[in-house]
Structure formats: C-alpha cells, structure tokens
Design a protein around this motif. Structure first.
Motif, mmCIF file in Angstrom:
data_model
loop_
_atom_site.group_PDB
_atom_site.id
_atom_site.type_symbol
_atom_site.label_atom_id
_atom_site.label_comp_id
_atom_site.label_asym_id
_atom_site.label_seq_id
_atom_site.Cartn_x
_atom_site.Cartn_y
_atom_site.Cartn_z
ATOM 1 N N SER A 46 21.198 25.391 32.150
ATOM 2 C CA SER A 46 20.551 24.281 32.853
ATOM 3 C C SER A 46 21.619 23.355 33.425
ATOM 4 N N LYS B 220 21.006 16.341 34.884
ATOM 5 C CA LYS B 220 20.469 15.508 33.805
ATOM 6 C C LYS B 220 19.800 16.362 32.736
ATOM 7 N N LYS B 221 19.062 17.384 33.188
ATOM 8 C CA LYS B 221 18.396 18.277 32.229
ATOM 9 C C LYS B 221 19.411 18.998 31.355
ATOM 10 N N LYS C 189 22.298 17.890 30.277
ATOM 11 C CA LYS C 189 22.725 16.978 29.208
ATOM 12 C C LYS C 189 21.647 16.836 28.138
ATOM 13 N N GLU C 190 20.414 16.679 28.602
ATOM 14 C CA GLU C 190 19.311 16.556 27.641
ATOM 15 C C GLU C 190 19.196 17.811 26.782
ATOM 16 N N ASP C 191 19.366 18.966 27.399
ATOM 17 C CA ASP C 191 19.280 20.222 26.661
ATOM 18 C C ASP C 191 20.388 20.339 25.616
ATOM 19 N N CYS C 192 21.576 19.829 25.936
ATOM 20 C CA CYS C 192 22.671 19.852 24.957
ATOM 21 C C CYS C 192 22.271 19.110 23.683
ATOM 22 N N TRP C 193 21.643 17.952 23.855
ATOM 23 C CA TRP C 193 21.202 17.182 22.697
ATOM 24 C C TRP C 193 20.083 17.899 21.942
ATOM 25 N N ARG C 194 19.196 18.557 22.667
ATOM 26 C CA ARG C 194 18.124 19.306 22.018
ATOM 27 C C ARG C 194 18.698 20.457 21.191
ATOM 28 N N SER D 150 20.188 19.162 18.048
ATOM 29 C CA SER D 150 19.148 18.873 17.059
ATOM 30 C C SER D 150 18.708 20.149 16.334
ATOM 31 N N SER E 280 28.398 11.512 26.341
ATOM 32 C CA SER E 280 28.216 10.101 26.695
ATOM 33 C C SER E 280 29.517 9.481 27.183
#
Length: 389
Positions: free
Chosen positions: A288, A291-292, A294-299, A302, A320
């Motif tokens: 991906s 922005k998506k 980066k969000e996916d990296c955090w997901r 988790s 960040s």
C-alpha cells in the motif's frame, strides 16, 4: 586537438566481446531503472573510456575498462539517480589517468558531466596527497569540493568496486584503504541513506582489517542458517495468516544482520556469536502507498504485538519522525517462540526503496522526479542542506 569523431569512428578500436556484453547489460539496466535514459550518450562515453584506457591494466591484470564499467553498474543499480551520473561513472578516471582533457569532456558531454569529473579528479588529488586528517574534517572537505553532490555518489561506487577487488593490492595498501573506508566512506554513505552500500563497505573493510573475526562470524552465520531459517518460518506463519485474513498485500522475509554489525555487537557485549540473540530479524514490506501505507504499518505493528510479546524499550518510530536521510520504518523487538528475540521492521515498498537506495529514492517519491534540470537542481540543493545541517 583530440576529437571524439576520431575515437568513435576508428576501425582500430575493437571492443572485447565480454566488455561489449557487459555494456549491453548496463544499457538494459538503465532502461529498466532510470526515469529517462540517453542510450547513445552512454555508449559514446563507454567507447571513449575504452579508448582512453586501452593500454591500462588494473593491479589484478584485468583490462582497466572493467573498473569504470563496474562503477557505472553500481551507480545504476544501487543508487539509480540519473543517466548523467552513470555516464560520469564511465568517464570518472579519464581526466586524471589518460590524455583526455576536461575541456574534451565538457565539449562532448556538457557542463554537468564535466563538473562531476572535475570534482572527482580534485577529490582523488586529496587522497593521493596523503593530506588525510580526522575523518569528519575530510567528509566536510569532500562535500565542499563537490559542487555537484553526484560527485560523492560516483565516489561511493568507485570505492565499493575498489573494495570488492582489493585482493590485488599489497597488504599495506589494503589496510590503509580498508581503514579509510570504515572511518570515512561507510559513515558518509549512511548519511546519504545508502544502506546496502554502507553495509557492504563495512563488511569488506572488516574482512581486510580483522580477517579471523570476519571468517568466524561468517561461518557462525552459515552454520546457524538452517536453524535460523526454520525458526523464521515458524515465527512468520501465524503472522502471514493474520495479515492475509486482514486483506494485506505484503512480502515478509527473514534478513541477516550484516557481518560488521554482528562484530560490533559482539565487542560491545563481550559475547561470542552464539550468544548474540537478535540475529533473528524479519522485515514486513507492504504494497500500500501514501497515507494508507503509513496507517497499514501501524495496523501490522498492532497485529505483531498481539501475536508476540513486545519489548517496549526496543521500539523505534521512524514513521512519525523520519531520519534526515528520508528513512521511514517501524522497528520493534518481540519475544518469538521459545522466548527468542526477533527484530521486526515494518515499512511500505516505497519506504523500503528509500531505505536501500537513500536520498535519491526519497526525492523520487517526494517530488515525482523525472530528470528535468530544475528538479535535479532542487534535489542536489536539498541533499546538501541535509548533509551540512
């Protein structure tokens, strides 16, 4: 006055088939990896370099053309900034070592390539004079002499190929060159974000300076490879299953620490290789973007910390707060099966290219750079600001 026409049209210049094949491979690589590419200019530069070095041999006995040709390969493959830099790599020794003049290069290839060759010739003069002081002062001197940052990029490639072929040097020269590489070139490559080049420079330097330690670590890594790969598979399977269930498009693979980083850790901790536990390392690369991505990296982070217990003190967030060279990634260390530590890096494909190929790749994604003069000028200015800050 020497004219390119007399070189390019001369019937007496017979290129050896192996170098002709290697040139064709370089052309194919440039077509695949560079934003734009002037094939005629590159072939012309090769022919002029071949002619200029026609009577020269390396210490190994090989025809000298093998060196600029391999330097150009490193520039195209591991740095990949533009075809101007590849052409400069092919010509990088002609002014210093042959009858070709800087005016000739300027007339045939233009001001930017002539400036790069001039910068490389001046920097070579510093090393040849033996006026080497503290490594940081030399780095600053190199940067001040390189009006075009591409001078330094070609110099990295030049040094890397010289280190790959260092066996032909005398032992005294090997030690001097390897020490200089470890103290000067590897840290500077790191500042440019050229991780693959920096790691290889470190490993090759260690091989020369501490050959017994190098061999012991290499053998230790080889001996444990089957067990390590089996463990990584055991660690990765539950993670792969979760990521697929959640709809991620990804690659996941184990990676080995470079030999020099293992050596440093052994010395710092005063432990043998079999007690350096975080040789286990896994990288998750997501497909991906933006922005998506980066969000996916955090997901993914988790999910990993849900599957395996994290060690909070080993967490690093370079998403960040990216490094100055553009590096972005999430780093965590978790306790895998049998309580073993596993270092995990999470990044997108774009972040991975920046991590491996440094500032040039970062700029490409930052600006969508092609190769217009304005964009390249902004890139070179931007790099200089980062390096001098």
């Amino acid at each position: 006055m020497l004219r390119a026409a007399s070189i390019l049209q001369g019937n007496d210049l017979k290129v050896e088939p192996r170098y002709q094949r290697r040139l064709d491979e370089l052309v194919e690589l440039c077509q695949q990896s560079l934003p734009s590419f002037d094939e005629e200019r590159l072939r012309r530069a090769f022919r002029i370099s071949y002619w200029a070095h026609r009577n020269d041999r390396r210490k190994s006995g090989e025809a000298y053309i093998s060196h600029p040709l391999e330097v150009a390969f490193i520039v195209a493959k591991d740095i990949g900034i533009d075809d101007v830099t590849v052409v400069a790599a092919l010509l990088h020794d002609v002014v210093e070592d042959t009858e070709i003049s800087l005016d000739f290069v300027r007339e045939e290839f233009g001001e930017p390539i002539a400036n790069i060759i001039d910068g490389l010739t001046k920097i070579s003069g510093v090393f040849a004079s033996g006026a080497m002081g503290h490594a940081e002062n030399v780095r600053k001197l190199m940067l001040s002499m390189a009006t075009d940052i591409r001078v330094i990029l070609v110099k990295f490639a030049d040094r890397l190929h010289n280190m790959r072929t260092i066996e032909a040097m005398s032992r005294h020269k090997q030690i001097k060159t390897a020490s200089q590489t470890l103290e000067l070139f590897a840290p500077l490559a790191h500042r440019f974000g050229l991780f693959a080049i920096k790691s290889e420079l470190e490993d090759l330097s260690l091989k020369v300076l501490h050959p017994e330690d190098y061999r012991a670590i290499l053998e230790g890594i080889k001996d444990s490879r089957a067990n390590r790969e089996s463990y990584i598979r055991t660690f990765s399977e539950p993670l792969k299953e979760r990521l697929r269930l959640d709809g991620f498009d990804f690659d996941i693979y184990g990676r080995s620490k470079n030999i020099y980083s293992v050596y440093r850790k052994m010395k710092a901790q005063n432990k043998p290789i079999d007690e350096i536990y975080d040789l286990f390392a896994v990288r998750v690369v997501l497909k991906s973007t933006g922005k998506k991505g980066k969000e996916d990296c955090w997901r993914v982070y988790s999910i990993i910390t849900d599957l395996y217990k994290p060690l909070p003190e080993r967490f690093r967030d370079f998403l960040s707060v990216p490094k100055s060279n553009g590096y972005q990634s999430l780093h965590t260390t978790v306790l895998g099966p049998d309580g073993r530590r596993v270092e995990v890096q999470i990044r997108t494909r774009e972040m991975h290219e920046v991590a491996e190929r440094g500032l040039a790749a970062h700029w490409k994604y930052k600006e969508g750079v092609t190769d217009s003069d304005g964009q390249m000028e902004r890139f070179l200015s931007w790099v200089r600001e980062l390096l001098e800050s």
